[in-house]
Structure formats: structure tokens, C-alpha cells
Design a protein around this motif. Structure first.
Motif, PDB file in Angstrom:
ATOM      1  N   GLU A  77       0.832  -1.203   0.000  1.00  0.00           N
ATOM      2  CA  GLU A  77       0.000   0.000   0.000  1.00  0.00           C
ATOM      3  C   GLU A  77       0.869   1.257   0.000  1.00  0.00           C
ATOM      4  O   GLU A  77       0.543   2.245  -0.679  1.00  0.00           O
ATOM      5  CB  GLU A  77      -0.912   0.002   1.229  1.00  0.00           C
ATOM      6  CG  GLU A  77      -1.984  -1.075   1.223  1.00  0.00           C
ATOM      7  CD  GLU A  77      -2.858  -0.991   2.459  1.00  0.00           C
ATOM      8  OE1 GLU A  77      -2.989   0.118   3.029  1.00  0.00           O
ATOM      9  OE2 GLU A  77      -3.410  -2.030   2.873  1.00  0.00           O
ATOM     10  N   LEU A  78       1.948   1.215   0.762  1.00  0.00           N
ATOM     11  CA  LEU A  78       2.838   2.375   0.825  1.00  0.00           C
ATOM     12  C   LEU A  78       3.448   2.669  -0.537  1.00  0.00           C
ATOM     13  O   LEU A  78       3.433   3.820  -1.005  1.00  0.00           O
ATOM     14  CB  LEU A  78       3.937   2.120   1.860  1.00  0.00           C
ATOM     15  CG  LEU A  78       4.994   3.217   2.022  1.00  0.00           C
ATOM     16  CD1 LEU A  78       4.378   4.458   2.644  1.00  0.00           C
ATOM     17  CD2 LEU A  78       6.158   2.730   2.869  1.00  0.00           C
ATOM     18  N   PHE A  79       3.981   1.650  -1.188  1.00  0.00           N
ATOM     19  CA  PHE A  79       4.660   1.864  -2.467  1.00  0.00           C
ATOM     20  C   PHE A  79       3.681   2.168  -3.598  1.00  0.00           C
ATOM     21  O   PHE A  79       4.090   2.695  -4.636  1.00  0.00           O
ATOM     22  CB  PHE A  79       5.496   0.646  -2.822  1.00  0.00           C
ATOM     23  CG  PHE A  79       6.631   0.396  -1.867  1.00  0.00           C
ATOM     24  CD1 PHE A  79       7.287   1.453  -1.260  1.00  0.00           C
ATOM     25  CD2 PHE A  79       7.035  -0.892  -1.566  1.00  0.00           C
ATOM     26  CE1 PHE A  79       8.332   1.240  -0.374  1.00  0.00           C
ATOM     27  CE2 PHE A  79       8.074  -1.124  -0.680  1.00  0.00           C
ATOM     28  CZ  PHE A  79       8.724  -0.059  -0.080  1.00  0.00           C
ATOM     29  N   ALA A  80       2.407   1.853  -3.403  1.00  0.00           N
ATOM     30  CA  ALA A  80       1.396   2.184  -4.411  1.00  0.00           C
ATOM     31  C   ALA A  80       0.798   3.565  -4.202  1.00  0.00           C
ATOM     32  O   ALA A  80      -0.041   3.994  -5.007  1.00  0.00           O
ATOM     33  CB  ALA A  80       0.286   1.132  -4.397  1.00  0.00           C
ATOM     34  N   ASN A  81       1.213   4.255  -3.155  1.00  0.00           N
ATOM     35  CA  ASN A  81       0.651   5.558  -2.814  1.00  0.00           C
ATOM     36  C   ASN A  81       1.475   6.657  -3.477  1.00  0.00           C
ATOM     37  O   ASN A  81       2.676   6.782  -3.228  1.00  0.00           O
ATOM     38  CB  ASN A  81       0.640   5.736  -1.289  1.00  0.00           C
ATOM     39  CG  ASN A  81      -0.239   6.887  -0.850  1.00  0.00           C
ATOM     40  OD1 ASN A  81      -0.077   8.003  -1.313  1.00  0.00           O
ATOM     41  ND2 ASN A  81      -1.175   6.608   0.039  1.00  0.00           N
ATOM     42  N   ASP A  82       0.830   7.465  -4.311  1.00  0.00           N
ATOM     43  CA  ASP A  82       1.542   8.544  -5.008  1.00  0.00           C
ATOM     44  C   ASP A  82       2.052   9.620  -4.048  1.00  0.00           C
ATOM     45  O   ASP A  82       3.088  10.242  -4.309  1.00  0.00           O
ATOM     46  CB  ASP A  82       0.624   9.186  -6.050  1.00  0.00           C
ATOM     47  CG  ASP A  82       0.295   8.239  -7.191  1.00  0.00           C
ATOM     48  OD1 ASP A  82       1.090   7.298  -7.420  1.00  0.00           O
ATOM     49  OD2 ASP A  82      -0.750   8.429  -7.847  1.00  0.00           O
ATOM     50  N   ALA A  88       8.877  11.380  -0.885  1.00  0.00           N
ATOM     51  CA  ALA A  88      10.250  10.893  -1.031  1.00  0.00           C
ATOM     52  C   ALA A  88      11.042  11.782  -1.990  1.00  0.00           C
ATOM     53  O   ALA A  88      12.226  12.075  -1.752  1.00  0.00           O
ATOM     54  CB  ALA A  88      10.246   9.447  -1.516  1.00  0.00           C
ATOM     55  N   ALA A  89      10.403  12.207  -3.080  1.00  0.00           N
ATOM     56  CA  ALA A  89      11.087  13.111  -4.012  1.00  0.00           C
ATOM     57  C   ALA A  89      11.359  14.468  -3.363  1.00  0.00           C
ATOM     58  O   ALA A  89      12.434  15.057  -3.555  1.00  0.00           O
ATOM     59  CB  ALA A  89      10.243  13.287  -5.277  1.00  0.00           C
ATOM     60  N   ASN A  90      10.391  14.953  -2.580  1.00  0.00           N
ATOM     61  CA  ASN A  90      10.593  16.225  -1.883  1.00  0.00           C
ATOM     62  C   ASN A  90      11.745  16.144  -0.886  1.00  0.00           C
ATOM     63  O   ASN A  90      12.405  17.151  -0.616  1.00  0.00           O
ATOM     64  CB  ASN A  90       9.312  16.635  -1.148  1.00  0.00           C
ATOM     65  CG  ASN A  90       8.226  17.099  -2.104  1.00  0.00           C
ATOM     66  OD1 ASN A  90       8.511  17.493  -3.229  1.00  0.00           O
ATOM     67  ND2 ASN A  90       6.985  17.049  -1.653  1.00  0.00           N
ATOM     68  N   LEU A  91      11.970  14.946  -0.333  1.00  0.00           N
ATOM     69  CA  LEU A  91      13.098  14.787   0.594  1.00  0.00           C
ATOM     70  C   LEU A  91      14.415  15.086  -0.110  1.00  0.00           C
ATOM     71  O   LEU A  91      15.313  15.704   0.476  1.00  0.00           O
ATOM     72  CB  LEU A  91      13.100  13.367   1.161  1.00  0.00           C
ATOM     73  CG  LEU A  91      14.151  13.071   2.233  1.00  0.00           C
ATOM     74  CD1 LEU A  91      13.908  13.926   3.473  1.00  0.00           C
ATOM     75  CD2 LEU A  91      14.155  11.590   2.596  1.00  0.00           C
ATOM     76  N   LEU A 265       6.901  15.919   3.314  1.00  0.00           N
ATOM     77  CA  LEU A 265       8.084  15.097   3.519  1.00  0.00           C
ATOM     78  C   LEU A 265       7.658  13.759   4.137  1.00  0.00           C
ATOM     79  O   LEU A 265       6.532  13.625   4.620  1.00  0.00           O
ATOM     80  CB  LEU A 265       9.084  15.817   4.431  1.00  0.00           C
ATOM     81  CG  LEU A 265       9.698  17.101   3.867  1.00  0.00           C
ATOM     82  CD1 LEU A 265      10.600  17.759   4.910  1.00  0.00           C
ATOM     83  CD2 LEU A 265      10.481  16.828   2.595  1.00  0.00           C
ATOM     84  N   PRO A 266       8.528  12.746   4.128  1.00  0.00           N
ATOM     85  CA  PRO A 266       8.144  11.442   4.690  1.00  0.00           C
ATOM     86  C   PRO A 266       7.625  11.512   6.111  1.00  0.00           C
ATOM     87  O   PRO A 266       6.703  10.767   6.473  1.00  0.00           O
ATOM     88  CB  PRO A 266       9.445  10.637   4.598  1.00  0.00           C
ATOM     89  CG  PRO A 266      10.141  11.200   3.410  1.00  0.00           C
ATOM     90  CD  PRO A 266       9.833  12.659   3.440  1.00  0.00           C
ATOM     91  N   ALA A 267       8.175  12.392   6.949  1.00  0.00           N
ATOM     92  CA  ALA A 267       7.674  12.511   8.321  1.00  0.00           C
ATOM     93  C   ALA A 267       6.240  13.028   8.334  1.00  0.00           C
ATOM     94  O   ALA A 267       5.418  12.587   9.159  1.00  0.00           O
ATOM     95  CB  ALA A 267       8.581  13.440   9.128  1.00  0.00           C
ATOM     96  N   ILE A 268       5.905  13.956   7.436  1.00  0.00           N
ATOM     97  CA  ILE A 268       4.531  14.450   7.325  1.00  0.00           C
ATOM     98  C   ILE A 268       3.613  13.329   6.869  1.00  0.00           C
ATOM     99  O   ILE A 268       2.505  13.149   7.396  1.00  0.00           O
ATOM    100  CB  ILE A 268       4.470  15.636   6.340  1.00  0.00           C
ATOM    101  CG1 ILE A 268       5.367  16.778   6.811  1.00  0.00           C
ATOM    102  CG2 ILE A 268       3.037  16.109   6.164  1.00  0.00           C
ATOM    103  CD1 ILE A 268       4.883  17.495   8.031  1.00  0.00           C
ATOM    104  N   PHE A 269       4.047  12.563   5.880  1.00  0.00           N
ATOM    105  CA  PHE A 269       3.246  11.440   5.391  1.00  0.00           C
ATOM    106  C   PHE A 269       2.992  10.433   6.502  1.00  0.00           C
ATOM    107  O   PHE A 269       1.867   9.955   6.692  1.00  0.00           O
ATOM    108  CB  PHE A 269       3.976  10.768   4.226  1.00  0.00           C
ATOM    109  CG  PHE A 269       3.290   9.562   3.684  1.00  0.00           C
ATOM    110  CD1 PHE A 269       2.405   9.672   2.621  1.00  0.00           C
ATOM    111  CD2 PHE A 269       3.511   8.306   4.228  1.00  0.00           C
ATOM    112  CE1 PHE A 269       1.756   8.550   2.119  1.00  0.00           C
ATOM    113  CE2 PHE A 269       2.878   7.182   3.726  1.00  0.00           C
ATOM    114  CZ  PHE A 269       1.992   7.307   2.670  1.00  0.00           C
TER     115      PHE A 269
END
Length: 313
Positions: A77-82, A88-91, A265-269
Motif C-alpha cells: 500500500e505504501l509503495f502504491a501511494n503517489d 520521497a522526491a521532496n526529501l 516530507l516522509p515525516a509528514i506522510f
């Protein structure tokens, strides 16, 4: 007293030996007893909860944790989530310029302070002051500074530049760079302090010998001093990388991850999916991927540092 009695060797008292042994045992066990609570707390509250988070990432936990293992579905589910891939790109868009600015400007400030100017103490306090502020305060201040119609906009308009406009906070392509500016402002002084400590550890005789040979001060720093500060660069980069990956409250105060998810960012997600959307398993999987990112950064840096230390022997 007879000659036989005087010839007998006198026995030394056996009092000092137990005391010495007791002192030895105390010296050996006292540091362990003092450190034991801290070690136990670290094992439980750091590594224990890391293990618990890893376990939850393999469960069907939603609003509340479930401990029955259910495979790698949460990772799918995580890897399918846009939104995850956007975060991750914003990181990368945040981390690379943030680390570059902090190290570049921090090194420059450290070199300037290393010239032993009179107001060094005051300047060092000014550079370190942003690090003493909480990220919420820093994010709120920078939100006002960059807010359209206020801050920079108002100052420029008051100076007569009526057509000036700074709308990066509302631009999805530039909002992440607002986070970079705020984060670099807050952490550059800390990097400068670490670099300055490294520079102060350089022997002054090196400067004198190089100047006798005709080397200028920029050449001395560029070819002699800075290459010898590899351990300091390693430490600064490691700390800044850690700050990059765990950045959360600064983004919440400054952009709230917006516009949309352009500065998420990943922490926000992880926080959003764990607590706002009731998908604790997906949030735990995101946490483990953040930990994997830290390890992926840490191991190459440690390998390069240990390799350079072996080559220097």
C-alpha cells in the motif's frame, strides 16, 4: 627476648588487602551501575519501540494496533501511494540544497570567525541563536516573512518597488525551497560552530610554516586545512542528514505540506496516515522506510570515514 624469637620474621597485618580489593571492585562496577539505567531506558524506549514499529508495519493495524502478522501488505500500500513517492522526491529536493547550504555557508562563517576578530563572541552567539529556537517558532516566523502581502513583500513595497511580488509559499514548484531557506537559517550556525571547533584544533605552526613558504591564506585553507578536516565534515554531514530525514514541525508551521502535497516530507506522510487517516500499519511502514534511509546514508559515510582513517595510517 631470645635470639630465636628475634630471628622469626614478623607477619604483616592483613588489613590493606581487603580494602584494596573492595576499592577495585567499586571502581569496576560503579560506572556500570551509573550507566545501567540509561542503557536500559535506551534499549526499551529506542530499540524496543523501533522493534514494535517494525512489527506493526507487518500487521493490519488501522486506528489501533493489531499484533497478528499479516505479511507485507502495508508496504505494498505504501509503495502504491503517489503521496509517498511525492514525499520521497521532496526529501531529495529539500535535503540536497539544505545540506549544501549549511555546509558551504557554515564553513565560510567558521573561516571568518577563525581570524580571531574582536566581536567573535557576539557573532558566534548570533549565528547559534536560531538553533536555540524551536522549529515551530522558526517556521511561524518564516511564514510571516514569506507571506504574500507581508514580510518581504511589504518591505519592498514600502521601499517603492510596488511591482515586487514574492509568492513562493503559494507556488507548488517553489514551496519546498521556502522550507530549505528556513531550515538552512536555523541550522547553519550549528554547522559553523562544528567547523570552527575543527579549525581551532589545527596547529598554528602549520599556518606559519606555509606562510614562510609563500602560501596565501586562501591557499592554506583550501589545500592544507580543509582536507585535514575530513572527520569534521563527516560529523556535520551525518548530523544534517539526520535533521533532513526527521524534519516535521518546521514544515507543519511553514507550509503544512502544501500547497497540496508539494512540500510534504516522509515525516509528514507518516504522521498523516498514522493519526489523521487511521492507517497505523501504513504509517509504521513509512517509519521503517525512513529508518532504512538513515541507515543507507549512515553506512556509506561510516565506510568512507573508516577507509580514509585506514589509508592515513
Amino acid at each position: 627476648m631470645s635470639s630465636v624469637e628475634s630471628a622469626r620474621p614478623r607477619r604483616e597485618p592483613r588489613i590493606a588487602a581487603p580494602r584494596a580489593k573492595a576499592a577495585f571492585n567499586a571502581d569496576a562496577w560503579l560506572p556500570k551501575l551509573v550507566l545501567a539505567p540509561s542503557i536500559a531506558a535506551s534499549l526499551v524506549f529506542v530499540y524496543g519501540f523501533i522493534g514494535l514499529t517494525a512489527w506493526i508495519s507487518f500487521t493490519n493495524s488501522r486506528l489501533m494496533p493489531r499484533y497478528a502478522l499479516a505479511g507485507v501488505g502495508r508496504y505494498r500500500e505504501l509503495f502504491a501511494n503517489d503521496v509517498w513517492w511525492t514525499s520521497a522526491a521532496n526529501l531529495g529536493w529539500f535535503g540536497i540544497p539544505f545540506i549544501g547550504l549549511c555546509m558551504g555557508v557554515g564553513l565560510l562563517l567558521a573561516i571568518l570567525l577563525d581570524q580571531k576578530i574582536r566581536i567573535e563572541g557576539g557573532l558566534r552567539a548570533i549565528y547559534l541563536y536560531p538553533m536555540a529556537l524551536s522549529s515551530i517558532v522558526a517556521g511561524t516566523a518564516w511564514q510571516w516573512i514569506l507571506q504574500p502581502g507581508a514580510g518581504i513583500d511589504k518591505v519592498m513595497h514600502d521601499l517603492g518597488f510596488a511591482s515586487f511580488s514574492f509568492g513562493w509559499l503559494g507556488d507548488p514548484d517553489k514551496a519546498i525551497f521556502c522550507v530549505v531557506m528556513a531550515a538552512a537559517w536555523q541550522s547553519t550556525g550549528f554547522a559553523a560552530a562544528l567547523f570552527l571547533a575543527g579549525l581551532r584544533g589545527v596547529d598554528a605552526e602549520i599556518f606559519k610554516a606555509a606562510q614562510v613558504d609563500g602560501a596565501t591564506l586562501p591557499v592554506i585553507y583550501r589545500k592544507i586545512v580543509i582536507p585535514g578536516m575530513r572527520p569534521v565534515f563527516f560529523s556535520v554531514m551525518l548530523i544534517l542528514a539526520h535533521i533532513t530525514i526527521k524534519t516535521f514541525d518546521l514544515v507543519v508551521a511553514l507550509t503544512a505540506g502544501g500547497p497540496g502535497t508539494s512540500s510534504s516530507l516522509p515525516a509528514i506522510f507518516m504522521y498523516t496516515f498514522s493519526f489523521n487517516r487511521g492507517q497505523l500499519g501504513v504509517g509504521a511502514a513509512a517509519s521503517m522506510m525512513m529508518l532504512a534511509t538513515i541507515v543507507a546514508v549512515l553506512i556509506p559515510l561510516m565506510y568512507l570515514e573508516s577507509r580514509s582513517a585506514r589509508d592515513a595510517r
